[in-house]
Design a protein around this motif. Structure first.
Motif, mmCIF file in Angstrom:
data_model
loop_
_atom_site.group_PDB
_atom_site.id
_atom_site.type_symbol
_atom_site.label_atom_id
_atom_site.label_comp_id
_atom_site.label_asym_id
_atom_site.label_seq_id
_atom_site.Cartn_x
_atom_site.Cartn_y
_atom_site.Cartn_z
ATOM 1 N N LEU A 81 21.178 50.910 6.591
ATOM 2 C CA LEU A 81 22.682 50.450 6.253
ATOM 3 C C LEU A 81 22.602 51.655 5.064
ATOM 4 C CD1 LEU A 81 25.430 48.958 6.159
ATOM 5 C CD2 LEU A 81 23.979 47.255 4.455
ATOM 6 N N ASP A 82 23.880 52.166 4.993
ATOM 7 C CA ASP A 82 24.402 52.736 3.933
ATOM 8 C C ASP A 82 25.672 52.357 3.530
ATOM 9 O OD1 ASP A 82 22.239 55.094 3.376
ATOM 10 O OD2 ASP A 82 23.083 56.072 4.989
ATOM 11 N N VAL A 83 25.888 52.129 2.182
ATOM 12 C CA VAL A 83 27.133 51.610 1.649
ATOM 13 C C VAL A 83 27.595 52.598 0.732
ATOM 14 C CG1 VAL A 83 28.293 49.968 0.306
ATOM 15 C CG2 VAL A 83 26.580 49.308 1.729
ATOM 16 N N LEU A 84 28.784 53.071 0.902
ATOM 17 C CA LEU A 84 29.487 54.088 0.221
ATOM 18 C C LEU A 84 30.726 53.837 -0.298
ATOM 19 C CD1 LEU A 84 29.059 57.178 2.814
ATOM 20 C CD2 LEU A 84 27.667 56.636 0.988
ATOM 21 N N LYS A 85 30.981 54.270 -1.599
ATOM 22 C CA LYS A 85 32.120 54.022 -2.215
ATOM 23 C C LYS A 85 33.030 55.380 -2.755
ATOM 24 C CE LYS A 85 34.809 51.074 -5.886
ATOM 25 N NZ LYS A 85 34.300 50.221 -6.846
ATOM 26 N N ASP A 86 34.012 55.813 -2.145
ATOM 27 C CA ASP A 86 34.590 56.876 -2.672
ATOM 28 C C ASP A 86 33.506 58.040 -2.320
ATOM 29 O OD1 ASP A 86 37.264 56.087 -3.014
ATOM 30 O OD2 ASP A 86 36.769 55.540 -5.345
ATOM 31 N N GLY A 87 32.626 57.850 -1.417
ATOM 32 C CA GLY A 87 31.640 59.023 -1.030
ATOM 33 C C GLY A 87 30.343 58.822 -1.762
ATOM 34 N N LYS A 88 30.359 57.856 -2.796
ATOM 35 C CA LYS A 88 29.076 57.806 -3.433
ATOM 36 C C LYS A 88 28.497 56.604 -3.094
ATOM 37 C CE LYS A 88 31.257 60.124 -7.650
ATOM 38 N NZ LYS A 88 31.647 59.839 -8.896
ATOM 39 N N PRO A 89 26.959 56.780 -3.060
ATOM 40 C CA PRO A 89 26.227 55.543 -2.568
ATOM 41 C C PRO A 89 26.397 54.444 -3.476
ATOM 42 C CG PRO A 89 24.647 57.293 -3.345
ATOM 43 C CD PRO A 89 26.312 57.733 -3.290
ATOM 44 N N VAL A 90 26.462 53.096 -2.936
ATOM 45 C CA VAL A 90 25.800 51.756 -3.580
ATOM 46 C C VAL A 90 24.645 51.377 -3.032
ATOM 47 C CG1 VAL A 90 26.725 49.497 -3.689
ATOM 48 C CG2 VAL A 90 28.599 51.295 -3.848
ATOM 49 N N ALA A 91 23.679 51.069 -3.995
ATOM 50 C CA ALA A 91 22.218 50.633 -3.632
ATOM 51 C C ALA A 91 22.521 49.220 -2.742
ATOM 52 C CB ALA A 91 21.434 50.411 -4.769
ATOM 53 N N VAL A 92 21.557 48.988 -1.733
ATOM 54 C CA VAL A 92 21.463 47.998 -0.840
ATOM 55 C C VAL A 92 20.251 47.380 -1.728
ATOM 56 C CG1 VAL A 92 20.777 46.939 1.497
ATOM 57 C CG2 VAL A 92 22.463 49.098 1.187
ATOM 58 N N PRO A 93 20.498 46.165 -1.989
ATOM 59 C CA PRO A 93 19.287 45.790 -2.941
ATOM 60 C C PRO A 93 18.117 45.417 -1.904
ATOM 61 C CG PRO A 93 21.204 44.481 -3.327
ATOM 62 C CD PRO A 93 21.612 45.650 -2.177
ATOM 63 N N ALA A 94 16.796 45.370 -2.577
ATOM 64 C CA ALA A 94 15.658 44.667 -1.996
ATOM 65 C C ALA A 94 15.781 43.310 -2.101
ATOM 66 C CB ALA A 94 14.353 45.140 -2.887
ATOM 67 N N ASN A 95 15.097 42.591 -1.129
ATOM 68 C CA ASN A 95 15.073 41.027 -1.189
ATOM 69 C C ASN A 95 16.178 40.380 -0.799
ATOM 70 O OD1 ASN A 95 12.191 41.426 -2.311
ATOM 71 N ND2 ASN A 95 13.257 41.568 -4.276
ATOM 72 N N ILE A 96 17.145 40.983 -0.140
ATOM 73 C CA ILE A 96 18.060 40.305 0.608
ATOM 74 C C ILE A 96 17.438 39.340 1.549
ATOM 75 C CG2 ILE A 96 20.134 40.303 2.161
ATOM 76 C CD1 ILE A 96 20.889 43.070 0.804
ATOM 77 N N GLY A 97 17.779 38.149 1.694
ATOM 78 C CA GLY A 97 17.360 37.005 2.766
ATOM 79 C C GLY A 97 15.822 36.583 2.171
ATOM 80 N N ILE A 98 15.383 36.659 0.820
ATOM 81 C CA ILE A 98 14.389 36.104 0.433
ATOM 82 C C ILE A 98 14.541 35.247 -0.752
ATOM 83 C CG2 ILE A 98 12.157 36.875 -0.698
ATOM 84 C CD1 ILE A 98 12.360 39.292 0.985
ATOM 85 N N THR A 99 13.990 33.940 -0.741
ATOM 86 C CA THR A 99 14.033 32.972 -1.558
ATOM 87 C C THR A 99 12.833 33.060 -2.902
ATOM 88 O OG1 THR A 99 13.097 31.419 0.006
ATOM 89 C CG2 THR A 99 15.448 31.634 0.050
#
Length: 205
Positions: A81-99
């Motif tokens: 997954l890449d997330v972009l805002k006005d062509g600039k990347p937004v970091a996808v965090p580590a540890n999504i789905g981890i408690t």
């Protein structure tokens, strides 16, 4: 391929940045994907897209998933997954789905999760044939679906455009099924001149 997590070993040994809750914690299995392969690898954390690990159990349940004591080993594949805002990347965090517990150590994991900030999404399920969606990942992350400003992590999905393997996807952002080795780009505002069509997954992934 990273080593399977067990509650007594890697999960309980991993310390997360729960106290700060301002960005991703350390990874349990860093990816070896070359940084040049994805625009998101150079992204700076955006505060409104930060991961609140303390709320992970509720968000995992909201996504319709269970908190496991180890990664599943029946179905195992990865998307990116890449997330972009006005062509600039937004970091996808580590540890999504981890408690994590009060000691800031990981104590559970969903079948749908991330380990690092490369944007690689891990699907490691104990059940064969279960379909996981981008909407479930966004729910676990806790972004895109609130009443905040459009284009922010606390905002709605309005204005976001989804691409899968370089092609625009019109069937609904939340409904997108995650498939092995898909390159998913979620873009808001001005899109880059070229949409990423693939990701160079490390050997074994």
């Amino acid at each position: 391929m990273h080593t399977k997590l067990t509650l007594a070993a890697a999960l309980s040994a991993m310390t997360l940045a729960v106290a700060a809750c301002a960005g991703p914690g350390p990874s349990t299995a860093p990816s070896t994907a070359p940084p040049s392969e994805s625009p998101a690898t150079s992204a700076a954390p955006a505060p409104d897209f930060a991961l609140d690990i303390a709320g992970a159990p509720g968000r995992i349940a909201q996504a319709g998933l269970a908190v496991l004591t180890a990664e599943g080993n029946v179905d195992h594949y990865h998307a990116h997954l890449d997330v972009l805002k006005d062509g600039k990347p937004v970091a996808v965090p580590a540890n999504i789905g981890i408690t994590a517990g009060p000691d800031h150590r990981a104590n559970g994991i969903s079948a749908l999760h991330t380990h690092d900030t490369t944007g690689v999404v891990h699907i490691e399920s104990p059940t064969a044939g279960q379909v996981f969606s981008l909407g479930q990942l966004l729910t676990e992350w806790g972004v895109l679906g609130g009443s905040g400003a459009p284009g922010t992590g606390t905002g709605p999905l309005d204005g976001w455009t989804l691409y899968v393997n370089g092609e625009k996807y019109n069937a609904g952002i939340r409904d997108l099924p995650l498939r092995a080795h898909d390159e998913i780009v979620l873009s808001y505002g001005t899109a880059p001149a070229k949409i990423q069509a693939s990701y160079d997954f490390p050997p074994g992934e």
